[in-house]
Design a protein around this motif. Structure first.
Motif, short mmCIF file in Angstrom:
data_model
loop_
_atom_site.label_atom_id
_atom_site.label_comp_id
_atom_site.label_asym_id
_atom_site.label_seq_id
_atom_site.Cartn_x
_atom_site.Cartn_y
_atom_site.Cartn_z
N SER A 10 -32.45 4.97 37.05
CA SER A 10 -32.77 6.33 36.44
C SER A 10 -31.46 7.22 36.74
O SER A 10 -31.06 7.32 38.04
N PHE A 11 -31.19 7.85 35.83
CA PHE A 11 -29.88 8.91 35.85
C PHE A 11 -30.17 10.21 35.09
O PHE A 11 -30.86 10.09 34.04
N TYR A 12 -29.54 11.16 35.50
CA TYR A 12 -29.52 12.43 34.78
C TYR A 12 -28.12 12.35 34.19
O TYR A 12 -27.14 12.33 35.32
N ALA A 13 -27.89 12.46 33.08
CA ALA A 13 -26.26 12.65 32.79
C ALA A 13 -25.99 13.45 31.32
O ALA A 13 -27.15 13.72 30.69
N PHE A 14 -24.95 13.54 30.98
CA PHE A 14 -24.49 14.46 29.71
C PHE A 14 -23.87 13.60 28.69
O PHE A 14 -22.79 13.89 28.21
N HIS A 15 -24.54 12.51 28.22
CA HIS A 15 -24.26 11.80 26.95
C HIS A 15 -24.67 12.36 25.77
O HIS A 15 -25.92 12.92 25.79
N GLY A 16 -24.18 12.33 24.66
CA GLY A 16 -24.29 12.57 23.30
C GLY A 16 -23.40 13.06 22.67
O GLY A 16 -22.29 13.75 23.08
N VAL A 17 -23.53 13.32 21.19
CA VAL A 17 -22.60 13.95 20.30
C VAL A 17 -22.86 15.42 20.20
O VAL A 17 -22.07 16.14 19.57
N TYR A 18 -23.99 15.97 20.67
CA TYR A 18 -24.19 17.32 20.43
C TYR A 18 -23.78 18.21 21.50
O TYR A 18 -24.23 17.79 22.60
N ASP A 19 -23.45 19.29 21.46
CA ASP A 19 -22.85 20.19 22.36
C ASP A 19 -24.02 20.61 23.44
O ASP A 19 -24.01 20.53 24.54
N ASN A 26 -29.61 14.97 30.11
CA ASN A 26 -30.89 14.07 29.62
C ASN A 26 -31.25 13.00 30.43
O ASN A 26 -30.42 12.98 31.48
N HIS A 27 -32.28 12.53 30.75
CA HIS A 27 -32.74 11.63 31.60
C HIS A 27 -32.41 10.25 30.94
O HIS A 27 -32.74 10.24 29.59
N TYR A 28 -32.01 9.19 31.58
CA TYR A 28 -31.52 7.89 30.75
C TYR A 28 -31.96 6.79 32.03
O TYR A 28 -32.34 7.16 33.31
N ASP A 67 -20.09 9.81 23.96
CA ASP A 67 -20.81 10.34 22.76
C ASP A 67 -21.83 9.69 22.41
O ASP A 67 -22.95 10.00 21.97
N LEU A 68 -21.60 8.14 22.22
CA LEU A 68 -22.58 7.45 21.98
C LEU A 68 -23.11 6.35 23.10
O LEU A 68 -22.44 5.98 23.80
N LEU A 69 -24.15 6.09 22.96
CA LEU A 69 -24.85 5.12 23.94
C LEU A 69 -24.37 3.77 23.66
O LEU A 69 -24.15 2.95 24.41
N GLU A 95 -31.76 3.66 27.70
CA GLU A 95 -32.68 4.70 26.93
C GLU A 95 -32.54 6.13 27.40
O GLU A 95 -32.46 6.52 28.60
N LYS A 96 -32.38 6.93 26.24
CA LYS A 96 -32.29 8.06 26.31
C LYS A 96 -33.63 8.71 26.19
O LYS A 96 -34.36 8.56 25.22
N LYS A 97 -34.27 9.43 27.39
CA LYS A 97 -35.65 9.69 27.56
C LYS A 97 -36.17 10.93 26.56
O LYS A 97 -37.19 10.68 25.77
N ASP A 98 -35.36 11.83 26.30
CA ASP A 98 -35.72 12.87 25.23
C ASP A 98 -34.72 13.30 24.45
O ASP A 98 -33.98 14.35 24.55
N PRO A 99 -34.50 12.55 23.47
CA PRO A 99 -33.23 12.89 22.54
C PRO A 99 -33.47 14.17 21.56
O PRO A 99 -34.83 14.71 21.32
N PRO A 100 -32.48 14.90 21.35
CA PRO A 100 -32.63 16.21 20.81
C PRO A 100 -32.96 16.16 19.15
O PRO A 100 -32.09 16.29 18.46
N ILE A 101 -33.91 15.48 18.85
CA ILE A 101 -34.46 15.04 17.26
C ILE A 101 -35.63 15.87 17.38
O ILE A 101 -36.80 15.86 17.88
#
Length: 116
Positions: A10-19, A26-28, A67-69, A95-101
């Protein structure tokens, strides 16, 4: 052939394409399977894959935003291989636990498999 598995890291990290992902994070969850062959009986740590060091490689990479998993999964696999080139194959999932969708409940993930 042996496999060394690291499950449910488990990690909390700052990956993703959105600001917002780069700010809020997010949790990973990361899982890794490493296969290697040895012809000798394994009786010392040096004869196997040190999962403590593999965990540290993963932890360090998770600290650097991507930016990308898919990028993250590839880079983790190759970092493990560069640490331990006896690896015959590596499979990792992120796995990105709570994607911003909007209106989505669930998670998303990628799996990367490579053989050497």
């Amino acid at each position: 052939m042996f496999t060394v598995n690291l499950h449910n890291l488990s990690f909390y990290a700052f990956h993703g394409v959105y600001d917002e992902e780069k700010i809020l994070g997010n949790h990973y969850e990361v899982n890794v399977v490493i296969s290697f062959e040895t012809k000798e009986p394994v009786i010392t740590l040096e004869q196997t894959i040190n999962y403590e060091k593999v965990y540290e490689i993963i932890r360090q990479r998770m600290l650097v935003p991507a930016d990308l998993l898919e990028t993250l999964a590839q880079e983790i696999a190759y970092a493990i291989y560069h640490f331990e080139n006896r690896c015959q194959s590596i499979s990792d999932s992120i796995e990105k636990k709570d994607p911003p969708i909007k209106n989505m409940q669930g998670s998303v993930s990628v799996i990367y498999k490579t053989a050497f």
